[in-house]
Design an enzyme around this catalytic site. Structure first.
Site, PDB file in Angstrom:
ATOM      1  N   HIS A   1       0.819  -1.215   0.000  1.00  0.00           N
ATOM      2  CA  HIS A   1       0.000   0.000   0.000  1.00  0.00           C
ATOM      3  C   HIS A   1       0.857   1.271   0.000  1.00  0.00           C
ATOM      4  O   HIS A   1       0.489   2.274  -0.594  1.00  0.00           O
ATOM      5  CB  HIS A   1      -0.956   0.003   1.195  1.00  0.00           C
ATOM      6  CG  HIS A   1      -0.258  -0.138   2.509  1.00  0.00           C
ATOM      7  ND1 HIS A   1       0.268  -1.338   2.948  1.00  0.00           N
ATOM      8  CD2 HIS A   1       0.020   0.769   3.480  1.00  0.00           C
ATOM      9  CE1 HIS A   1       0.835  -1.160   4.124  1.00  0.00           C
ATOM     10  NE2 HIS A   1       0.703   0.111   4.478  1.00  0.00           N
TER      11      HIS A   1
ATOM     12  N   HIS B   1      27.849  -4.270 -12.002  1.00  0.00           N
ATOM     13  CA  HIS B   1      28.719  -5.039 -11.123  1.00  0.00           C
ATOM     14  C   HIS B   1      28.046  -6.263 -10.515  1.00  0.00           C
ATOM     15  O   HIS B   1      28.711  -7.265 -10.256  1.00  0.00           O
ATOM     16  CB  HIS B   1      29.237  -4.164  -9.979  1.00  0.00           C
ATOM     17  CG  HIS B   1      30.161  -3.094 -10.433  1.00  0.00           C
ATOM     18  ND1 HIS B   1      31.189  -2.626  -9.644  1.00  0.00           N
ATOM     19  CD2 HIS B   1      30.246  -2.389 -11.598  1.00  0.00           C
ATOM     20  CE1 HIS B   1      31.845  -1.680 -10.301  1.00  0.00           C
ATOM     21  NE2 HIS B   1      31.277  -1.515 -11.474  1.00  0.00           N
TER      22      HIS B   1
ATOM     23  N   ARG C   1      35.522  -9.696 -14.196  1.00  0.00           N
ATOM     24  CA  ARG C   1      35.756  -9.916 -12.762  1.00  0.00           C
ATOM     25  C   ARG C   1      34.463  -9.875 -11.962  1.00  0.00           C
ATOM     26  O   ARG C   1      34.350 -10.511 -10.917  1.00  0.00           O
ATOM     27  CB  ARG C   1      36.758  -8.889 -12.221  1.00  0.00           C
ATOM     28  CG  ARG C   1      36.238  -7.470 -12.116  1.00  0.00           C
ATOM     29  CD  ARG C   1      37.330  -6.501 -11.664  1.00  0.00           C
ATOM     30  NE  ARG C   1      36.822  -5.207 -11.335  1.00  0.00           N
ATOM     31  CZ  ARG C   1      36.564  -4.238 -12.210  1.00  0.00           C
ATOM     32  NH1 ARG C   1      36.772  -4.428 -13.488  1.00  0.00           N
ATOM     33  NH2 ARG C   1      36.105  -3.070 -11.795  1.00  0.00           N
TER      34      ARG C   1
END
Length: 196
Positions: free
Chosen positions: A54, A143, A177
């Site tokens: 809500h 990332h 990475r």
């Protein structure tokens, strides 16, 4: 001395680039819209599940209209009004759409954005991120490969929400990475799923 935050710098650069770089070419005619079989579509048109309690209901209606304006398919996971309800129910509904691949991305909204984020993150395969600006939205995707955006309706204005959503949807995962790190998050999830 006036201090300019990293977020302010990013916003300034973003505006300068928007003015200096011409808009991207429209998607090729071969772009495939999102469908039930392919919620991520191609050409960046996706199926997005949206849910709120809500406290986020009014913002949810604005978000759905904005997503449709951008050409996305929307699955409305509720709520349907301002009567008091429990945010975990709607965060779960959105997260389940992600887990089942019925939706490519999800957006959960409550008053602060924290509880819905926590609830959505309990569903395996969901990486929900509470974002409050361009930098957090970009980082969550680039990332962390976040697939659910959590918003606090009581913390953000409509224009800021639109910037966050647009950034979240248009930013690709960086891989490299970052993929190794996201894989480690998934490994943690799998480890504790075995115990449950």
């Amino acid at each position: 001395m006036n201090y300019i935050s990293e977020t302010d710098i990013r916003n300034i650069v973003q505006k300068a680039l928007a003015q200096a770089v011409p808009p991207a070419s429209p998607a090729p005619a071969s772009a495939v819209p999102a469908t039930a079989e392919n919620p991520c579509g191609t050409g960046k048109k996706r199926t997005i599940a949206v849910g709120s309690d809500h406290g986020g209901y009014e913002l949810k209606t604005i978000v759905i209209a904005y997503l449709q304006e951008l050409g996305h398919t929307v699955i409305d996971c509720g709520t349907t009004g301002k009567e008091a309800v429990d945010y975990p129910d709607f965060a779960l509904a959105v997260a389940e759409k992600i887990r089942s691949h019925e939706a490519c991305r999800g957006i959960v909204i409550d008053a602060a954005g924290i509880g819905s984020c926590m609830a959505a993150n309990k569903v395996p395969g969901v990486r929900a991120a509470m974002c409050v600006d361009y930098a957090t939205a970009s980082n969550s995707r680039e990332h962390n490969n976040a697939n659910v955006l959590s918003l606090g309706a009581g913390l953000l204005g409509v224009n800021q929400v639109k910037l966050i959503i647009k950034t979240f949807l248009e930013t690709d995962f960086g891989g490299g990475r970052h993929a190794r790190r996201v894989d480690k998050i998934t490994d943690i999830e799998k480890k504790y799923m075995k115990e449950g």
